[in-house]
Enzyme design. Structure first.
Site, PDB file in Angstrom:
ATOM      1  N   GLY A  72      52.311  25.856  27.347  1.00 39.14           N
ATOM      2  CA  GLY A  72      52.277  26.878  28.647  1.00 39.14           C
ATOM      3  C   GLY A  72      51.093  26.248  29.371  1.00 39.14           C
ATOM      4  O   GLY A  72      51.007  25.323  29.847  1.00 39.14           O
ATOM      5  N   ARG A 117      69.900  31.010  42.643  1.00 41.33           N
ATOM      6  CA  ARG A 117      71.591  31.603  42.614  1.00 41.33           C
ATOM      7  C   ARG A 117      71.593  33.056  43.663  1.00 41.33           C
ATOM      8  O   ARG A 117      72.369  33.243  44.235  1.00 41.33           O
ATOM      9  CB  ARG A 117      72.027  31.730  41.151  1.00 41.33           C
ATOM     10  CG  ARG A 117      72.440  30.315  40.590  1.00 41.33           C
ATOM     11  CD  ARG A 117      72.948  30.594  39.080  1.00 41.33           C
ATOM     12  NE  ARG A 117      71.897  31.106  38.395  1.00 41.33           N
ATOM     13  CZ  ARG A 117      71.846  31.457  36.940  1.00 41.33           C
ATOM     14  NH1 ARG A 117      73.265  31.055  36.387  1.00 41.33           N
ATOM     15  NH2 ARG A 117      71.037  31.847  36.220  1.00 41.33           N
ATOM     16  N   LYS A 119      58.934  21.046  21.975  1.00 41.39           N
ATOM     17  CA  LYS A 119      57.452  20.785  22.156  1.00 41.39           C
ATOM     18  C   LYS A 119      56.686  19.757  21.421  1.00 41.39           C
ATOM     19  O   LYS A 119      56.114  18.892  21.870  1.00 41.39           O
ATOM     20  CB  LYS A 119      56.750  22.057  22.158  1.00 41.39           C
ATOM     21  CG  LYS A 119      57.376  22.880  23.179  1.00 41.39           C
ATOM     22  CD  LYS A 119      56.626  24.488  23.120  1.00 41.39           C
ATOM     23  CE  LYS A 119      57.094  25.506  24.160  1.00 41.39           C
ATOM     24  NZ  LYS A 119      56.716  26.891  23.869  1.00 41.39           N
ATOM     25  N   ALA A 174      43.309  17.623  45.908  1.00 38.60           N
ATOM     26  CA  ALA A 174      44.269  16.519  46.196  1.00 38.60           C
ATOM     27  C   ALA A 174      44.072  15.462  47.207  1.00 38.60           C
ATOM     28  O   ALA A 174      44.567  14.392  47.326  1.00 38.60           O
ATOM     29  CB  ALA A 174      45.476  17.086  46.257  1.00 38.60           C
ATOM     30  N   GLY A 200      54.497  32.855  29.965  1.00 34.10           N
ATOM     31  CA  GLY A 200      54.150  33.721  31.153  1.00 34.10           C
ATOM     32  C   GLY A 200      54.137  32.911  32.421  1.00 34.10           C
ATOM     33  O   GLY A 200      53.891  31.879  32.627  1.00 34.10           O
TER      34      GLY A 200
END
Length: 440
Positions: free
Chosen positions: A136, A46, A207, A34, A304
């Site tokens: 994903g 939470r 999607k 980057a 996942g």
């Protein structure tokens, strides 16, 4: 030294925790790619007491993700809360209003509010990045938005939900029922306690709507997706598919037709020889048909923590490098209004499983109803059970038996009209099973 990009992670579930770990583990490589360091400076979740196996020393904890989004100590907000509204939406809107780039994996949020959020990002000069939202770990968003700019895309389709692919794979390989495979998927964590969003096709539809906009340069149109799930698929359908040389997959399909853009999610028979038929278990796959490349298939883990984190971190690296492409491939004002191709106009091959009474004239009546709507039949298969055959030898006719029809190309409207006519004439003893066929 170049100032680090300060990340605020909103949501520390499986994916959020994986992102924190991956940023720490790959900090040097991300910084080198980057051109500036990247570090997590704030998180929001939470439950502070939960042990996530993370080292959060020196990281500011926010109970309210919206406050995190507004914090002057955060440059880029990573939204991993989930849901189309509520805190997820408020967090993203607050970040963009403050001029901060957003990275998200939230397909439901984008399907409902994507255009408005993209306009807000443009106004702020900020990025709205969502590689993890569609498949994903598969880099299909970047492929559609950037890598395939020189191609004219005619169709995008794929397996976009690992839960459904796992269930159908188990059903096929082990001859199990949908209910049994769903129970196993829930026990393994592949399916939610309420699996409706996955197994009835809504996750895939969200999607697909994102991919459609990217592929065809149209305004996002989630309401225009025709959706069917897999809960009605039976072991018999999978056995018949195998006998005919097909596998059944839940596909999301977006296709440019003469009538407009066709968006559909439904169980589909695909040839066993096709690349997408080989994709089993929780794996995802996306195929893109173009004029230059013809067919490009991307296959990989669709869910996942690590797989999704991989896509999230790729977006973070882009933000750190200052790469701020339009969210949907072009400015929102340049997206064209979608022209929907209604499902009734869809044309293709069909697998139709009828349950009919085993008596003379029924098959002829079925064929007549199809012929009246100019539907040509490629084959007719009738599998009588052993018990039905035994009863017939004793003169007991009229038992329900499956009758399978494979059609040549026909319209959805003609198929549905012929089935309605069969039902009206009393030819059917149960509602028919209809599965579309993708032959290429």
């Amino acid at each position: 030294m170049t100032q680090a990009l300060r990340l605020g992670i909103a949501g520390l579930g499986t994916v959020g925790a994986s992102v924190v770990r991956m940023v720490a583990r790959r900090a040097e490589a991300i910084g080198a790619t980057a051109g500036r360091p990247v570090r997590v400076t704030a998180v929001a979740a939470r439950d502070r007491s939960r042990d996530r196996g993370l080292d959060l020393q020196g990281v500011t904890w926010f109970d309210d993700p919206v406050a995190l989004a507004r914090s002057p100590d955060v440059d880029c907000v990573v939204e991993l809360i989930g849901g189309a509204d509520g805190k997820a939406r408020e967090t993203v809107e607050a970040a963009l209003a403050a001029g901060k780039s957003v990275v998200t994996a939230n397909k439901a949020l984008l399907a409902r509010h994507g255009p408005a959020l993209a306009r807000a990002a443009e106004a702020a000069g900020a990025a709205l990045a969502f590689e993890a939202s569609a498949a994903g770990g598969i880099p299909v968003v970047k492929a559609l938005r950037e890598a395939l700019t020189g191609n004219r895309i005619s169709r995008v389709y794929g397996i976009l939900n690992g839960t459904c692919n796992y269930i159908l794979s188990r059903m096929e390989l082990e001859g199990l029922t949908f209910e049994a495979c769903l129970k196993d998927a829930q026990a393994l964590g592949y399916a939610e306690a309420d699996p409706t969003f996955d197994v009835e096709g809504f996750d895939t539809a969200h999607k697909l709507a994102i991919l459609t906009s990217l592929a065809f340069g149209t305004e996002l149109d989630a309401e225009g997706v025709s959706v069917e799930g897999i809960s009605a698929i039976t072991p018999l359908d999978l056995r018949m598919a195998d006998e005919l040389g097909y596998r059944i997959k839940l596909l999301g399909v977006a296709e440019a037709t003469a009538a407009g853009i066709e968006q559909r999610v439904h169980p589909t028979m695909v040839p066993k020889s096709s690349a997408i038929a080989q994709v089993m278990g929780v794996t995802n796959a996306v195929t893109i048909d173009t004029d230059a490349l013809r067919e490009l298939t991307l296959i990989g883990p669709g869910a996942g923590g690590e797989a999704t984190a991989s896509a999230v971190v790729a977006d973070i690296a882009d933000v750190a490098a200052g790469r701020v492409p339009p969210a949907f491939g072009r400015p929102v004002a340049g997206l064209t209004p979608p022209v929907r191709a209604e499902m009734q106009r869809h044309e293709g091959g069909y697998y139709i499983r009828l349950t009919v009474h085993d008596r003379p004239g029924v098959a002829a009546g079925v064929a007549t109803k199809m012929a009246e709507r100019e539907i040509s039949l490629e084959s007719i298969l009738q599998h009588r059970s052993e018990s039905a055959a035994a009863r017939d030898r004793h003169g007991r006719s009229g038992l329900p038996v499956p009758l399978v029809l494979i059609t040549y190309a026909a319209t959805e409207a003609a198929i549905r009209a012929s089935l309605d006519a069969m039902a009206a004439d009393g030819l059917l003893s149960e509602p028919p099973q209809v599965i579309r066929i993708e032959r290429k």
